[in-house]
Design an enzyme around this catalytic site. Structure first.
Site, mmCIF file in Angstrom:
data_model
loop_
_atom_site.group_PDB
_atom_site.id
_atom_site.type_symbol
_atom_site.label_atom_id
_atom_site.label_comp_id
_atom_site.label_asym_id
_atom_site.label_seq_id
_atom_site.Cartn_x
_atom_site.Cartn_y
_atom_site.Cartn_z
ATOM 1 C CG ASP A 9 17.869 -19.002 -27.950
ATOM 2 O OD1 ASP A 9 18.011 -18.187 -27.032
ATOM 3 O OD2 ASP A 9 16.765 -19.349 -28.385
ATOM 4 C CG ASP A 102 17.000 -14.899 -25.115
ATOM 5 O OD1 ASP A 102 16.625 -14.417 -26.207
ATOM 6 O OD2 ASP A 102 16.267 -15.626 -24.417
ATOM 7 C CD GLU A 103 16.267 -15.269 -30.988
ATOM 8 O OE1 GLU A 103 16.499 -16.322 -31.618
ATOM 9 O OE2 GLU A 103 15.124 -14.770 -30.880
#
Length: 384
Positions: A9, A102-103
């Site tokens: 993340d 974003d992960e």
């Protein structure tokens, strides 16, 4: 073979991207969002120290942290940086799932004999930081739930390995809020009967939990016990989402066509939010009775909100439909998609609108897509 599942993340991703462009933002409390009545899309750890968090109204956030710098946000930049990180990971990992902008989940099962999964992941994280300047945290365990919780505990710029025999000791003292599927409603419900830690939840009879919160009770019990058989699903980028309607008889009824467009927008926007996409391009297509086909598109700020998309789609139709000729087909497409965990356009929409869409989506998920919507859209639903 034991599974080796990594969750990665990017730390305060939007803020980190902005700091790459402006070094003066380093160490300062930063809020990413827009408008006086907008909400916080992301915030720096410096702002979180004062109690600021995502989805909080901007006005409230500034009362908590008046020194914070508010930045509108640039989804084009964030999408570009996310794509770069994705490419770095995909070059080195056989199976990658992009869970949001974003992960990521990585399946490294079987790679221990080559390099060591934990060390291998550490090298990937170093490569991301070196090549993009973006800080990233990760955790390694034997399933997705435990690794995701581990990443949350490791942040910021941290790393963690939770071996199989250490999963229960790791999870037990944590708040049930740490379990990904526990929202505020479930948390309040369980808290009222004294269930606040994962250990207490894991010791609760599975059948009782199912009776208490419904069909998701069994899955929640599994997660509390560190069990998650869900696979890492290989990532593939969706290019667009679209819908078309061919009239049973060619029409010149403009009001009916507008109702159809409104219904199409509602249908596709719900799918965007359900799959966690934001769109940046709206395309409208019409086909006249003589089969002449015309399209027009418009680029917008990233969103998945019905009211924004409906306004753009209707404006495009007005510009397109210039001949007083009957229409055979109307089509709508959303493209320029980015995959993110922000289900609304957090840079523009208000807290009230977010609450409205979240409530409507819950009703649709439970009772069907046509169970609730704008009055005008029901005209569309009754005609398809």
């Amino acid at each position: 073979m034991e599974r080796a599942i990594v969750h990665m993340d990017l730390d305060t991703f939007f803020v980190s991207c902005e700091r790459l462009l402006n070094s003066e933002l380093q160490g300062r409390p930063i809020i990413i969002g827009g408008g006086d009545r907008g909400v916080v899309a992301s915030c720096s750890y410096e702002a979180r120290f004062f109690g600021v968090h995502s989805a909080m109204p901007i006005k409230m956030a500034l009362r908590l942290c008046p020194e914070a710098r508010v930045i509108k946000g640039d989804m084009d930049l964030y999408s570009k940086m996310s794509h770069t990180v994705t490419e770095i990971i995909q070059e080195q990992v056989p199976v990658v799932e992009k869970a949001s902008i974003d992960e990521f989940y990585l399946d490294l099962s079987g790679m221990d004999r080559f390099f060591g999964c934990y060390k291998w992941t550490g090298e990937i994280a170093k490569s991301i930081l070196k090549n993009t300047g973006l800080p990233i945290s990760f955790a390694l365990s034997d399933n997705k739930t435990v690794s995701k919780i581990g990443t949350g505990e490791a942040k910021p710029l941290g790393k963690m390995e939770i071996k199989k025999n250490l999963i229960k000791p790791f999870l037990n003292p944590l708040s049930i809020r740490k379990i990904p599927m526990v929202g505020n409603v479930t948390f309040q419900l369980l808290s009222r009967i004294g269930i606040r830690t994962i250990q207490t939840l894991s010791e609760m009879p599975r059948e009782v939990l199912q009776q208490l919160i419904g069909k998701n009770g069994g899955e929640l019990w599994q997660k509390a016990n560190g069990i998650d058989p869900n696979p890492v699903v290989p990532y593939s980028e969706r290019k667009s989402i679209s819908s078309e309607h061919t009239f049973s008889a060619d029409t010149i009824d403009v009001e009916n066509v507008k109702a159809l467009i409104t219904g199409m927008v509602e249908e596709l926007a719900f799918k965007l939010r359900e799959e966690k996409w934001l769109t940046s391009v709206v395309v409208v297509k019409i086909r006249y009775s003589n089969f002449d086909t015309e399209t027009k598109q418009h680029k917008i700020a990233y969103t998945s909100a019905d009211h924004t998309l409906t306004k753009v789609a209707l404006e495009l139709f007005k510009k397109l439909y210039t001949r007083r000729m009957r229409l055979r087909l109307i089509g709508l497409k959303f493209t320029g998609l980015v995959h993110g965990n922000h289900q609304m356009n957090l840079f523009e929409d208000t807290e009230e609108l977010m609450a409205l869409y979240q409530t409507m989506d819950k009703i649709k998920n439970r009772f069907g897509e046509n169970s609730v919507g704008r009055a005008l859209s029901f005209k569309y639903n009754s005609s398809v």
